[in-house]
Write an enzyme that holds these catalytic residues in place. Structure first.
Site, PDB file in Angstrom:
ATOM      1  N   ASN A 296      66.443  30.986  15.957  1.00 10.83           N
ATOM      2  CA  ASN A 296      68.231  31.541  16.238  1.00 10.83           C
ATOM      3  C   ASN A 296      69.741  30.416  15.035  1.00 10.83           C
ATOM      4  OD1 ASN A 296      67.195  28.386  15.112  1.00 10.83           O
ATOM      5  ND2 ASN A 296      68.214  27.222  16.660  1.00 10.83           N
ATOM      6  N   CYS A 298      70.836  28.521  13.589  1.00  9.68           N
ATOM      7  CA  CYS A 298      70.156  27.366  12.382  1.00  9.68           C
ATOM      8  C   CYS A 298      69.302  27.725  12.188  1.00  9.68           C
ATOM      9  CB  CYS A 298      70.616  25.932  13.477  1.00  9.68           C
ATOM     10  SG  CYS A 298      72.475  25.869  13.933  1.00  9.68           S
ATOM     11  N   GLU A 300      65.733  27.411  12.913  1.00 10.28           N
ATOM     12  CA  GLU A 300      64.864  25.945  13.594  1.00 10.28           C
ATOM     13  C   GLU A 300      63.869  26.623  14.231  1.00 10.28           C
ATOM     14  OE1 GLU A 300      67.896  24.801  16.407  1.00 10.28           O
ATOM     15  OE2 GLU A 300      68.189  25.172  14.407  1.00 10.28           O
TER      16      GLU A 300
END
Length: 611
Positions: A296, A298, A300
């Site tokens: 995704n 970011c 994580e």
């Protein structure tokens, strides 16, 4: 008199502009308790037995910002709108044809229109200069097509859609990797993308040994190459193929030359980040059915094609008893109870959400991945009298994550007993996973006895906006940036308004000890060494079956050799990825008021979650 849960004007503004349910002039959420009730009722509808009971339980979970669901859940659940409740998606493999490329573009646009951020691996696209044999043209390469995605995102924003987030990845052995690495040196380029290079173990070994490194592409997709190209063929795993395929060597360079180029771009522009992709796949619970090549926006949640982020975070400040005293402590019983209920809530999100694409629904229902995490770690440590960056802070963070992880897995076991395991569950293979083998014996035996509801359970997201909603608790596992700073907040009309904000724990301390004082354990991000950032991430990594979003703040004067060593230490410490931010002319400074910085999301800014 009703309780006012907002302690700061900016938190109320965030709720009002991002999460409050209104239709034109009709305001449905009179106050934030209506928002919590709306979300609780919507997610309880997934329960076939006693939904009223679960509505009350979910409301209790959400009340006073004890648990913060991902922003799409809070904004969309119970509104009746055809929106997704998932923050982000990884999209499907991009077929190397005009039809395939524009089909992927369309899928991304439809997903972003409904509020989901998107991640793509562009490694499937032929390198610049190779012949497109079907039409007799010359391929323009992945970076050129990324510009089309960037324009699409900008166009959607101009229609009033919420601020977009996209992740682009490229393999470290793709022939266009140098162009990808340098793409954002131009501050006007790809402003809606976060970039990460997929770094393999073989590449890191080549860097360590100062060996040559081949840039390759599947031979079946290359008719001919420019005269400068090599003519060797080697086998490599490649996205879109089930087994290693013959790849033609397009160019050869020293691995250290490529690594140096990547590190220079990161040092100068804060991007690209790196994803240690072999490590991600080694620790993937679904190693037997997935080969992950993207995350995704970011980082994580590493995901397979069409996978989705179902995120939520426990606000650790709500579990500290007698803060700032010698008796300050964590209420682990409450933490465990809240974790169990949060797993159930996030599992229900899967059943009530809309999906932009049917492929996404199929993938999500097959695995039922969730990402339960934490926020407010730095504030919680401060309230305990523990200095972020100390040995005690790493030990405390690890203990919190261990409790969270093991409780979440036990809750998923119970849900499997009640509702069944995720459809892609294969007990024998699942139990062979490296992460699963690290779990306590009772959890592994429970998986044998009744299966498990969710393939993955733990992720630590950046939580930039939802932490601000919760009266500005520190975000994710990040340290406090500063005790007081100026912050720009995006408005629904695309404008930005500046506010002064004070860290939650510092404000709580000052309410008792005066405005000019700071908690004894206070430390800000730039007072920490990069090694302290890495150690905190490493302390929590063993308990995150997905991954961790972490930015290592680097002072502007930090030397390049030391900067490069941060990434090398991250690899040596077993991390799944590394992102660092050093103030620079291209992106400016995180959380500072900087003139002439281009608008758009950035992988290291505090709003980098797609919520």
């Amino acid at each position: 008199m009703p309780t006012d849960y907002f302690e700061t004007p900016i938190s109320r503004l965030i709720w009002d502009t991002k999460y409050r349910y209104r239709e034109g002039e009709t305001v449905h959420d009179k106050d934030v308790t209506d928002t919590w009730r709306r979300v609780a009722r919507a997610l309880a509808e997934a329960e076939t037995h006693a939904p009223e009971h679960w509505e009350q339980e979910f409301y209790r979970l959400l009340e006073d910002f004890k648990f913060l669901p991902g922003g799409r859940i809070t904004a969309g659940a119970g509104t009746g709108r055809r929106v997704t409740l998932f923050n982000c998606f990884v999209m499907g493999h991009i077929e190397d044809s005009m039809e395939g490329i524009f089909t992927a573009l369309k899928e991304g646009a439809l997903t972003m229109q409904q509020g989901g951020g998107v991640g793509y691996d562009f490694s499937t696209l032929r390198p610049h200069g190779s012949r497109a044999w079907a039409v007799g043209g010359i391929a323009s390469g992945p970076v050129s097509f990324m510009r089309i995605w960037d324009s699409m995102c900008a166009t959607l924003l101009s229609t009033g859609a919420r601020r977009g987030a996209m992740m682009a990845t490229l393999r470290c052995d793709h022939p266009d990797i140098l162009a990808f690495i340098d793409a954002k040196r131009d501050p006007r380029e790809l402003r809606h993308f976060n970039l990460s290079v997929l770094i393999s173990d073989a590449f890191m070994k080549a860097v360590q040994e100062d060996a040559e490194w081949a840039l390759v592409f599947p031979a079946s997709q290359l008719e001919e190459l420019p005269a400068r190209a090599g003519n060797g063929v080697i086998e490599r795993d490649w996205p879109g193929y089930d087994a290693p395929v013959p790849c033609r060597i397009v160019a050869v360079l020293r691995a250290r030359e490529l690594w140096e180029r990547l590190m220079r771009a990161s040092y100068d522009c804060a991007e690209p980040g790196v994803l240690f992709i072999d490590r991600i796949n080694h620790w993937n619970n679904l190693w037997y059915r997935e080969r992950i090549t993207a995350t995704n926006p970011c980082g994580e949640i590493p995901l397979p094609p069409y996978g989705a982020c179902d995120l939520g975070s426990l606000n650790l400040t709500r579990f500290i008893e007698e803060p700032f005293t010698e008796n300050a402590r964590i209420n682990y019983a409450a933490l465990r109870e809240t974790s169990r209920l949060a797993v159930r809530l996030l599992d229900n999100v899967i059943d009530v959400s809309h999906f932009p694409l049917p492929y996404q629904r199929d993938q999500v229902f097959q695995t039922r991945r969730i990402g339960l995490g934490i926020t407010g770690l730095a504030d919680a440590l401060m309230m305990l009298g523990v200095r972020y960056g100390s040995t005690e802070s790493f030990e405390t963070a690890a203990e919190i994550m261990r409790e969270l992880c093991h409780t979440a897995y036990r809750a998923s076991l119970q849900l499997a007993r009640e509702k069944g395991s995720f459809p892609a569950f294969d007990a024998d293979k699942y139990l062979q996973g490296s992460f699963i083998q690290s779990l306590p014996r009772d959890i592994r035996q429970g998986i044998v006895d009744q299966g498990i509801r969710n393939s993955h359970l733990i992720a630590i997201a950046p939580t930039g906006t939802i932490s601000l909603l919760a009266n500005n608790v520190s975000g994710g596992l990040e340290p406090v940036f500063e005790d007081r700073f100026r912050r720009r907040v995006w408005q629904s009309d695309g404008a930005q308004v500046e506010h002064e904000v004070v860290d939650y724990a510092c404000r709580l301390w000052r309410s008792r000890h005066g405005d000019d004082s700071l908690p004894p354990a206070f430390v800000d991000a730039l007072a920490l060494t990069p090694e302290m950032h890495l150690q905190m991430q490493a302390a929590m990594q063993p308990y995150a079956d997905n991954a961790i979003s972490k930015t290592i703040n680097i002072p502007e004067h930090f030397g390049f050799a030391d900067y490069r060593s941060v990434f090398e230490k991250a690899y040596a410490m077993g991390l799944k990825g590394c992102t660092a931010f050093r103030p620079n002319p291209v992106t400016g400074s995180v959380l500072s008021v900087t003139a002439d910085v281009p608008a758009g999301s950035h992988c290291c800014d505090i709003d980098r979650e797609a919520d």
